[in-house]
Scaffold this motif. Structure first.
Motif, mmCIF file in Angstrom:
data_model
loop_
_atom_site.group_PDB
_atom_site.id
_atom_site.type_symbol
_atom_site.label_atom_id
_atom_site.label_comp_id
_atom_site.label_asym_id
_atom_site.label_seq_id
_atom_site.Cartn_x
_atom_site.Cartn_y
_atom_site.Cartn_z
ATOM 1 N N ALA A 102 0.840 -1.199 0.000
ATOM 2 C CA ALA A 102 0.000 0.000 0.000
ATOM 3 C C ALA A 102 0.871 1.244 0.000
ATOM 4 C CB ALA A 102 -0.928 0.005 1.213
ATOM 5 N N SER A 103 0.311 2.330 -0.509
ATOM 6 C CA SER A 103 0.996 3.615 -0.500
ATOM 7 C C SER A 103 0.782 4.302 0.838
ATOM 8 C CB SER A 103 0.458 4.493 -1.627
ATOM 9 O OG SER A 103 -0.907 4.837 -1.362
ATOM 10 N N THR A 104 1.526 5.384 1.061
ATOM 11 C CA THR A 104 1.362 6.152 2.291
ATOM 12 C C THR A 104 -0.075 6.652 2.417
ATOM 13 O OG1 THR A 104 3.673 6.872 2.208
ATOM 14 C CG2 THR A 104 2.183 8.165 3.581
ATOM 15 N N ALA A 136 1.235 8.617 9.059
ATOM 16 C CA ALA A 136 1.441 7.365 8.326
ATOM 17 C C ALA A 136 2.860 7.292 7.774
ATOM 18 C CB ALA A 136 0.423 7.247 7.193
ATOM 19 N N SER A 137 3.348 8.399 7.220
ATOM 20 C CA SER A 137 4.701 8.448 6.668
ATOM 21 C C SER A 137 5.735 8.202 7.760
ATOM 22 C CB SER A 137 4.944 9.794 6.003
ATOM 23 O OG SER A 137 6.269 9.884 5.509
ATOM 24 N N HIS A 138 5.515 8.793 8.942
ATOM 25 C CA HIS A 138 6.448 8.617 10.063
ATOM 26 C C HIS A 138 6.548 7.146 10.456
ATOM 27 C CE1 HIS A 138 8.422 9.068 13.938
ATOM 28 N NE2 HIS A 138 7.385 8.469 14.516
ATOM 29 N N THR A 196 -5.484 6.566 4.906
ATOM 30 C CA THR A 196 -6.941 6.510 4.762
ATOM 31 C C THR A 196 -7.525 5.306 5.472
ATOM 32 O OG1 THR A 196 -6.838 7.649 2.625
ATOM 33 C CG2 THR A 196 -8.823 6.364 3.083
ATOM 34 N N THR A 197 -6.921 4.154 5.309
ATOM 35 C CA THR A 197 -7.460 2.922 5.885
ATOM 36 C C THR A 197 -7.413 2.936 7.402
ATOM 37 O OG1 THR A 197 -6.752 1.693 3.932
ATOM 38 C CG2 THR A 197 -7.268 0.415 5.895
ATOM 39 N N LEU A 198 -6.336 3.460 7.970
ATOM 40 C CA LEU A 198 -6.173 3.431 9.429
ATOM 41 C C LEU A 198 -6.601 4.731 10.105
ATOM 42 C CD1 LEU A 198 -2.750 1.547 9.750
ATOM 43 C CD2 LEU A 198 -5.074 0.626 9.865
ATOM 44 N N GLY A 199 -7.084 5.691 9.321
ATOM 45 C CA GLY A 199 -7.548 6.941 9.911
ATOM 46 C C GLY A 199 -6.428 7.792 10.470
ATOM 47 N N LEU A 200 -5.290 7.794 9.791
ATOM 48 C CA LEU A 200 -4.136 8.572 10.225
ATOM 49 C C LEU A 200 -3.949 9.771 9.319
ATOM 50 C CD1 LEU A 200 -1.607 5.600 10.639
ATOM 51 C CD2 LEU A 200 -3.043 6.602 12.433
ATOM 52 N N SER A 201 -3.230 10.771 9.797
ATOM 53 C CA SER A 201 -2.831 11.853 8.903
ATOM 54 C C SER A 201 -1.724 11.336 7.996
ATOM 55 C CB SER A 201 -2.320 13.051 9.705
ATOM 56 O OG SER A 201 -1.070 12.746 10.309
ATOM 57 N N PRO A 202 -1.556 11.897 6.799
ATOM 58 C CA PRO A 202 -0.470 11.450 5.926
ATOM 59 C C PRO A 202 0.902 11.556 6.589
ATOM 60 C CG PRO A 202 -2.039 12.758 4.680
ATOM 61 C CD PRO A 202 -2.446 12.869 6.125
ATOM 62 N N ALA A 203 1.103 12.605 7.375
ATOM 63 C CA ALA A 203 2.402 12.765 8.036
ATOM 64 C C ALA A 203 2.640 11.662 9.057
ATOM 65 C CB ALA A 203 2.468 14.133 8.713
#
Length: 331
Positions: free
Chosen positions: A271-273, A287-289, A278-285
């Motif tokens: 999966a992409s960042t 998820a990236s961290h 989106t799937t886990l309800g996280l902010s992109p930042a």
């Protein structure tokens, strides 16, 4: 039980690939056999209104014949690991017309055929050209919207099998491929398959992971380009249930923290960042961290697929994800 003669020497020619046309045909099964393919219910509900009135009668008639046989020429064994739909359709369009007519007729043998099928008897060239056009249109409407994730799931499966082969030898390509599939060193045996026995006849066997294959394995036992098995890639259920990702095990959550454990569990399918976020309800930042931390720990790796960077689990990440109910303090 289906059985394909497959000796250790045949492991040398074993290949893996991802076929757009196999996804097209197996997605057709999902539309036509809802009781067997309930997993794709939400996808089918979105797709059916798009297909109504789209002029796909020839395609739908060919893949939904009453004999449950789909013409083999429609799913040629890929010559490369990652063919495009256009490449595969060129192969289909070049099929000898006598073979086209015979296989289309076999799908309706013993049953009254609609005009779209009868056309192949009198005008196989015109019928084939129309079929190719409709396959392209069907792909655009039904498969293209989910294609990035289908391709990512197949890429993850191919990479996983390649790692197994590198670490444990080519026979590991078949280990745990599917619960209904067993290799005894002389033959591949498919439980609950159509009774029959086949050989490779000197041709290679290609493994074709398909996100639409569902829980089944489909053997392609005839064809000028070799033999093939269609089967679901690991973690394929997450392709169709993104609203409810699998929960990480308690030991994994205790070791990594609940969020990172959730990310690692989700990556059963690459999966992409953005998809992780989106799937886990996280902010992109966020998820990236977490992805960066898991990558630095050697648990995931990023690979570019087309224009997207997708993350998949490494061999260590696979092993760690498998822990369940084990005391992490060693006692």
């Amino acid at each position: 039980m289906s059985m394909i003669e497959f000796a250790p020497a045949d492991l040398v020619g074993l290949r893996l690939a991802h076929s757009p046309l196999v996804e097209v045909v197996t997605s057709g099964f999902a539309l036509n056999r809802p009781r067997e393919t309930w997993l794709y219910g939400s996808w089918a509900a979105r797709v059916r209104p798009l297909l109504a009135g789209a002029g796909l009668r020839t395609f739908l008639a060919v893949i939904s014949g009453p004999t449950c046989y789909v013409p083999d020429f429609l799913t040629p064994v890929p010559a490369t690991a990652r063919p495009s739909l256009a490449e595969e359709l060129r192969v289909v369009a070049a099929t000898p017309l006598d073979r086209v007519a015979a296989e289309v007729a076999a799908a309706w043998a013993g049953h009254p055929a609609p005009p779209e099928i009868r056309r192949f008897d009198t005008d196989p060239a015109g019928g084939l050209a129309e079929l190719v056009r409709q396959v392209q249109r069907y792909f655009e409407l039904a498969v293209a919207p989910v294609w990035p994730r289908l391709r990512a799931a197949a890429e993850g499966e191919i990479a996983y099998r390649a790692r197994l082969a590198a670490e444990d030898g080519p026979q590991a390509l078949l280990a745990g491929l599917h619960p209904r599939l067993d290799w005894d060193g002389s033959a591949l045996r498919l439980a609950n398959g159509k009774p029959g026995q086949w050989s490779l006849d000197g041709q290679s066997l290609t493994l074709l992971p398909a996100g639409f294959a569902g829980p089944r394995v489909y053997p392609l036992t005839a064809g000028p380009a070799g033999r093939a098995l269609w089967y679901p890639p690991r973690g394929y259920g997450q392709l169709w249930a993104q609203a409810a990702p699998a929960e990480p095990s308690a030991p994994l959550a205790a070791l990594l923290g609940s969020t990172r454990a959730g990310v690692l569990t989700l990556l059963a399918v690459p999966a992409s960042t953005g998809e992780v976020a989106t799937t886990l309800g996280l902010s992109p930042a966020t998820a990236s961290h977490h992805l960066t931390t898991l990558r630095n720990a050697g648990l995931v790796v990023g690979e570019r697929v087309g224009h997207r960077l997708r993350y998949r689990r490494t061999a260590l990440g696979e092993q760690l994800s498998a822990i369940d109910g084990v005391r992490i303090d060693g006692r």
